[in-house]
Scaffold this motif. Structure first.
Motif, PDB file in Angstrom:
ATOM      1  N   VAL A 103      31.137  49.327  51.791  1.00 55.39           N
ATOM      2  CA  VAL A 103      32.047  49.070  50.675  1.00 55.39           C
ATOM      3  C   VAL A 103      31.426  49.575  49.377  1.00 55.39           C
ATOM      4  O   VAL A 103      32.096  50.201  48.547  1.00 55.39           O
ATOM      5  CB  VAL A 103      32.369  47.561  50.565  1.00 55.39           C
ATOM      6  CG1 VAL A 103      33.147  47.274  49.280  1.00 55.39           C
ATOM      7  CG2 VAL A 103      33.167  47.101  51.782  1.00 55.39           C
ATOM      8  N   GLU A 104      30.136  49.346  49.208  1.00 51.24           N
ATOM      9  CA  GLU A 104      29.440  49.817  48.012  1.00 51.24           C
ATOM     10  C   GLU A 104      29.461  51.339  47.934  1.00 51.24           C
ATOM     11  O   GLU A 104      29.649  51.920  46.862  1.00 51.24           O
ATOM     12  CB  GLU A 104      27.998  49.309  48.023  1.00 51.24           C
ATOM     13  CG  GLU A 104      27.196  49.655  46.779  1.00 51.24           C
ATOM     14  CD  GLU A 104      27.763  49.047  45.511  1.00 51.24           C
ATOM     15  OE1 GLU A 104      27.655  49.696  44.448  1.00 51.24           O
ATOM     16  OE2 GLU A 104      28.327  47.936  45.580  1.00 51.24           O
ATOM     17  N   ARG A 149      34.577  43.457  49.875  1.00 52.55           N
ATOM     18  CA  ARG A 149      33.251  42.923  50.201  1.00 52.55           C
ATOM     19  C   ARG A 149      33.370  41.692  51.092  1.00 52.55           C
ATOM     20  O   ARG A 149      32.583  41.509  52.031  1.00 52.55           O
ATOM     21  CB  ARG A 149      32.482  42.580  48.930  1.00 52.55           C
ATOM     22  CG  ARG A 149      31.836  43.785  48.251  1.00 52.55           C
ATOM     23  CD  ARG A 149      30.962  43.336  47.089  1.00 52.55           C
ATOM     24  NE  ARG A 149      29.907  42.421  47.513  1.00 52.55           N
ATOM     25  CZ  ARG A 149      28.755  42.809  48.054  1.00 52.55           C
ATOM     26  NH1 ARG A 149      28.516  44.108  48.264  1.00 52.55           N
ATOM     27  NH2 ARG A 149      27.846  41.915  48.383  1.00 52.55           N
ATOM     28  N   SER A 162      36.279  43.483  45.374  1.00 53.72           N
ATOM     29  CA  SER A 162      35.835  42.105  45.595  1.00 53.72           C
ATOM     30  C   SER A 162      36.352  41.577  46.932  1.00 53.72           C
ATOM     31  O   SER A 162      35.615  40.940  47.695  1.00 53.72           O
ATOM     32  CB  SER A 162      36.322  41.207  44.451  1.00 53.72           C
ATOM     33  OG  SER A 162      37.741  41.264  44.329  1.00 53.72           O
ATOM     34  N   ARG A 172      29.329  45.435  54.025  1.00 54.24           N
ATOM     35  CA  ARG A 172      29.330  45.369  52.564  1.00 54.24           C
ATOM     36  C   ARG A 172      28.633  46.588  51.970  1.00 54.24           C
ATOM     37  O   ARG A 172      28.987  47.042  50.880  1.00 54.24           O
ATOM     38  CB  ARG A 172      28.647  44.084  52.111  1.00 54.24           C
ATOM     39  CG  ARG A 172      29.488  42.825  52.333  1.00 54.24           C
ATOM     40  CD  ARG A 172      28.662  41.572  52.197  1.00 54.24           C
ATOM     41  NE  ARG A 172      27.702  41.442  53.289  1.00 54.24           N
ATOM     42  CZ  ARG A 172      26.774  40.491  53.366  1.00 54.24           C
ATOM     43  NH1 ARG A 172      26.692  39.583  52.393  1.00 54.24           N
ATOM     44  NH2 ARG A 172      25.950  40.427  54.391  1.00 54.24           N
TER      45      ARG A 172
END
Length: 344
Positions: A282-283, A254, A251, A279
């Motif tokens: 990050v995923e 992101r 969290s 982001r």
């Protein structure tokens, strides 16, 4: 010996993206085997560094943009083999995932099929999925589907994180350690199977020369599996620096990705690559990046192509020494002085 047997010097290979990190190694490997090579890139003037990798006239750069079908068709005309290495990790301007990976891969595959090319090798990435939360992974999966649709016999290669002198993995962590007092880490416990870029290039050559099953997808990983945290610790040991490593929850990661995306935009693209994080990346780091059990069972790995995987521990320190405080003259740590690795 039959006179019909063709030698590498009789064959022309078009390599899309031949001037990039992977491309340079692929071009070198093909040149050593004696192939004639046409390097298709957006800026041929930036590919002159490839010519010394082969004999005079063996390597030739031409202009091609995967978003422009006519240029793709021209680059493939007369070629016996096509290799597509083009890929992007970040989106910007007209360089979008769907345009480069999806549209571009289909354009190459369709042009190769129409030209009667003997073999097509397409470079993808380990862990891609059509239902992934990452736009990058989805676009890569869509690209594979497009290639399969247009050229069913194409060989698809999915490497894990690649390492080598110009990599964006170990070099990135080493660069960050030179100016950051603390290393915030995304996906600290995510597992990876780093593969040497030279081994990936060798796999491309093997696929070209018939070692791969037509229409198969091969997953390429190195001999060691490690977490991102372990990779950072290894990097810190190699450059002999001590830095605390702080694992970030996804969290917070992101949010960091969003801030860095905005910073990249506001800086007009001048943000150092070592600081870039999106982001979408990050995923990607939510999931392990290792060779699947299915690929091992079905003999779709680097070893099954006849390539012995190289360990990162013997290669990475040979190019990370430049990040040591005294470069290659940095003395080794004294026995009992304590490790230079990460403090977790």
């Amino acid at each position: 010996m039959s006179s019909s047997i063709r030698q590498p010097s009789d064959m022309l290979v078009t390599v899309f993206g031949g001037s990039g990190f992977v491309g340079r190694h692929v071009v070198r490997a093909l040149a050593r085997r004696g192939y004639r090579i046409r390097v298709a890139v957006r800026r041929p003037d930036l590919a002159f560094h490839l010519q010394p990798l082969g004999n005079v006239g063996q390597i030739h750069a031409v202009q091609a943009n995967l978003r422009n079908r006519p240029s793709v068709v021209r680059a493939i005309a007369g070629a016996d083999i096509v290799v597509n290495l083009v890929g992007i990790m970040h989106q910007g301007g007209r360089q979008r995932f769907d345009a480069v990976h999806g549209f571009g891969a289909r354009a190459v595959a369709e042009a190769a099929s129409a030209a009667g090319v003997e073999r097509l090798v397409h470079m993808s990435a380990l862990g891609v999925s059509a239902d992934s939360g990452s736009a990058y992974a989805r676009s890569k999966a869509n690209a594979e589907a497009a290639v399969r649709d247009a050229f069913p016999g194409a060989v698809i290669l999915r490497p894990s994180v690649m390492f080598g002198p110009e990599d964006q993995f170990f070099n990135r962590f080493a660069q960050l350690a030179t100016f950051m007092p603390v290393l915030p880490l995304v996906g600290a416990e995510t597992r990876m199977q780093p593969v040497f870029v030279g081994d990936v290039a060798a796999a491309v050559v093997k696929a070209i020369e018939g070692a791969a099953t037509p229409g198969a997808t091969y997953e390429l990983g190195g001999p060691e599996t490690l977490t991102v945290r372990e990779a950072v610790k290894f990097t810190l040991d190699a450059i002999r620096r001590r830095r605390p490593v702080v694992g970030l929850p996804f969290s917070l990661a992101r949010l960091q990705g969003l801030v860095l995306e905005i910073a990249h935009t506001l800086s007009l693209g001048l943000l150092p690559d070592s600081l870039r994080l999106t982001r979408d990346q990050v995923e990607l780091l939510r999931h392990d990046n290792v060779v699947s059990d299915a690929a091992i069972a079905e003999r779709r790995t680097l070893a099954d192509l006849g390539v012995a995987a190289s360990g990162f521990d013997a290669i990475v320190p040979t190019y990370l020494w430049r990040f040591r405080q005294k470069g290659q003259f940095e003395p080794p740590p004294q026995v009992g002085s304590g490790a230079h690795g990460a403090e977790v």
